[in-house]
Design a protein around this motif. Structure first.
Motif, PDB file in Angstrom:
ATOM      1  N   LEU A  97       0.709  -1.286  -0.144  1.00  0.00           N
ATOM      2  CA  LEU A  97       0.105   0.123  -0.027  1.00  0.00           C
ATOM      3  C   LEU A  97       0.771   1.296  -0.001  1.00  0.00           C
ATOM      4  CD1 LEU A  97      -2.685  -1.076   2.524  1.00  0.00           C
ATOM      5  CD2 LEU A  97      -2.941  -0.834   0.134  1.00  0.00           C
ATOM      6  N   ASP A  98       2.200   1.155   0.438  1.00  0.00           N
ATOM      7  CA  ASP A  98       2.879   2.292   0.178  1.00  0.00           C
ATOM      8  C   ASP A  98       4.217   2.022  -0.093  1.00  0.00           C
ATOM      9  OD1 ASP A  98       1.292   4.087   1.690  1.00  0.00           O
ATOM     10  OD2 ASP A  98       1.808   3.518   3.901  1.00  0.00           O
ATOM     11  N   ALA A  99       4.952   2.914  -0.591  1.00  0.00           N
ATOM     12  CA  ALA A  99       6.378   2.524  -1.044  1.00  0.00           C
ATOM     13  C   ALA A  99       7.214   2.191   0.211  1.00  0.00           C
ATOM     14  CB  ALA A  99       6.981   3.834  -1.704  1.00  0.00           C
ATOM     15  N   PRO A 100       8.269   1.245  -0.055  1.00  0.00           N
ATOM     16  CA  PRO A 100       9.274   0.564   0.957  1.00  0.00           C
ATOM     17  C   PRO A 100      10.013   1.536   1.704  1.00  0.00           C
ATOM     18  CG  PRO A 100      10.049   0.153  -1.192  1.00  0.00           C
ATOM     19  CD  PRO A 100       8.829   0.800  -1.466  1.00  0.00           C
ATOM     20  N   VAL A 101       9.471   2.845   2.216  1.00  0.00           N
ATOM     21  CA  VAL A 101      10.215   3.837   2.987  1.00  0.00           C
ATOM     22  C   VAL A 101       9.415   4.214   4.383  1.00  0.00           C
ATOM     23  CG1 VAL A 101      11.025   6.124   2.917  1.00  0.00           C
ATOM     24  CG2 VAL A 101      10.614   4.713   0.668  1.00  0.00           C
ATOM     25  N   MET A 102      10.501   3.677   5.499  1.00  0.00           N
ATOM     26  CA  MET A 102       9.897   4.263   6.818  1.00  0.00           C
ATOM     27  C   MET A 102      10.260   5.510   7.063  1.00  0.00           C
ATOM     28  SD  MET A 102       8.612   1.498   8.235  1.00  0.00           S
ATOM     29  CE  MET A 102       8.951   1.668   9.933  1.00  0.00           C
ATOM     30  N   ARG A 103       9.157   6.547   7.513  1.00  0.00           N
ATOM     31  CA  ARG A 103       9.646   7.621   7.567  1.00  0.00           C
ATOM     32  C   ARG A 103       9.651   8.021   8.956  1.00  0.00           C
ATOM     33  NH1 ARG A 103       9.500  10.033   2.709  1.00  0.00           N
ATOM     34  NH2 ARG A 103       8.054   8.966   1.173  1.00  0.00           N
ATOM     35  N   VAL A 104      10.540   8.550   9.662  1.00  0.00           N
ATOM     36  CA  VAL A 104      11.079   8.636  10.998  1.00  0.00           C
ATOM     37  C   VAL A 104      11.229   9.932  11.491  1.00  0.00           C
ATOM     38  CG1 VAL A 104      11.830   6.208  11.067  1.00  0.00           C
ATOM     39  CG2 VAL A 104      13.363   8.052  10.952  1.00  0.00           C
ATOM     40  N   GLY A 105      11.288  10.158  12.964  1.00  0.00           N
ATOM     41  CA  GLY A 105      11.722  11.322  13.626  1.00  0.00           C
ATOM     42  C   GLY A 105      13.185  11.285  14.058  1.00  0.00           C
ATOM     43  N   ASN A 106      13.215  11.637  15.371  1.00  0.00           N
ATOM     44  CA  ASN A 106      14.534  11.687  16.099  1.00  0.00           C
ATOM     45  C   ASN A 106      14.617  10.211  16.678  1.00  0.00           C
ATOM     46  OD1 ASN A 106      16.611  11.879  17.619  1.00  0.00           O
ATOM     47  ND2 ASN A 106      15.797  13.255  18.993  1.00  0.00           N
TER      48      ASN A 106
END
Length: 317
Positions: free
Chosen positions: A196-205
């Motif tokens: 469902l989403d591109a294989p990218v984990m979006r993270v913070g600190n």
């Protein structure tokens, strides 16, 4: 025993209701809600009272309907990511003060639990978990509102109105909203696995150090403090693991549970203006008072959280 849980349809409320129903099957449970359920599962037959606790009349109506011996006050704003100072203060300070005042006016003795946060200590020193006697140095609107809440209600504590404040550190598990870090990572991963989403984990600190417990260990602490101890007019107790966990390790653990190939990118929108480098608390007092020990490992909690997102539906929230 008649028990009222405010915010019963929130994440912690559902687990607390299950804990209380299991240990006190003859107790009469009531809950308040305000327009959402967050996927919560409540015990069969538990009445829900619609109540905006920022409205004094609604508070008194909920109290009149439930006539509680014990109140667990969980309702309020619960995320350190919030920036609406006035809104957070109204939910956490004003609403709590009005609830405690209404309970104090009743002739009926009551034990009242107020959910504060370990964030009231601000940044803690490396290898020195915060204790209940430490100076409060809250950072950001959420922690500041909880520290003010404690100050405002303490004068209302009495032999008739026993108030226990818990300063719980980070707690997580299945059904938690993805605004928090562990379910946020787990939801992203489940969506990637389904394509469902591109294989990218979006993270913070990822460098921040936090103290994590399973939500089921937290609600057990709440039950023990309120329902098993002799009441005291005023009691403040930490609920934490005493262990510093890097957000990076939360991500790493979840990534070991998938065969998906992902990359990791920092998302500026996930970086908080007041992001403490470390916040960890000691539960020595809690253990001394109740014999409490944590029973869930963080690895198992993360596994269950990811499994929940995989099976329940990644489109929730």
């Amino acid at each position: 025993m008649r028990i009222l849980i405010t915010g019963a349809t929130g994440f912690v409320g559902g687990y607390l209701a299950a804990e209380l129903a299991a240990y006190y099957p003859r107790a009469k449970l009531f809950g308040t809600t305000y327009g959402h359920t967050s996927g919560v599962m409540l015990p069969d037959g538990m009445p829900l009272l619609e109540a905006d606790l920022r409205a004094p009349a609604k508070i008194r109506e909920a109290l009149a309907q439930s006539t509680p011996d014990v109140i667990f006050h969980l309702a309020g704003f619960a995320s350190g990511a919030g920036t609406d100072v006035a809104g957070i203060r109204a939910a956490n300070v004003d609403a709590t003060r009005m609830l405690v005042e209404a309970v104090a006016e009743s002739a009926k003795p009551c034990r009242l639990h107020l959910a504060s946060t370990g964030y009231v200590y601000g940044t803690t020193q490396a290898n020195v978990p915060a204790t209940e006697t430490d100076t409060l140095r809250p950072e950001g609107p959420y922690a500041q509102s909880k520290a003010e809440m404690e100050t405002v209600v303490q004068p209302l504590a009495s032999e008739k109105l026993s108030i226990t404040v818990t300063r719980a550190f980070n707690h997580t598990g299945p059904r938690q909203t993805p605004v928090f870090v562990a379910p946020g990572f787990a939801r992203q991963l489940a969506r990637i696995e389904r394509g469902l989403d591109a294989p990218v984990m979006r993270v913070g600190n990822l460098e921040a150090l936090r103290d994590f417990l399973d939500v089921r260990d937290v609600v057990r602490a709440y039950r023990l403090l309120l329902c098993e101890l002799e009441p005291a007019p005023w009691r403040v107790v930490n609920v934490g693991s005493g262990e510093a966990v890097a957000i990076q390790s939360i991500l790493d653990t979840l990534l070991t549970l998938t065969q998906a190939r992902v990359t990791v990118e920092v998302d500026p929108a996930r970086l908080r203006p007041s992001d403490m480098p470390e916040c960890v608390g000691s539960s020595a007092l809690l253990s001394q008072l109740t014999g409490w020990r944590k029973t869930h490992s963080l690895a198992d909690t993360l596994l269950e959280t990811l499994a929940w997102w995989r099976s329940t539906g990644v489109d929730i929230w």
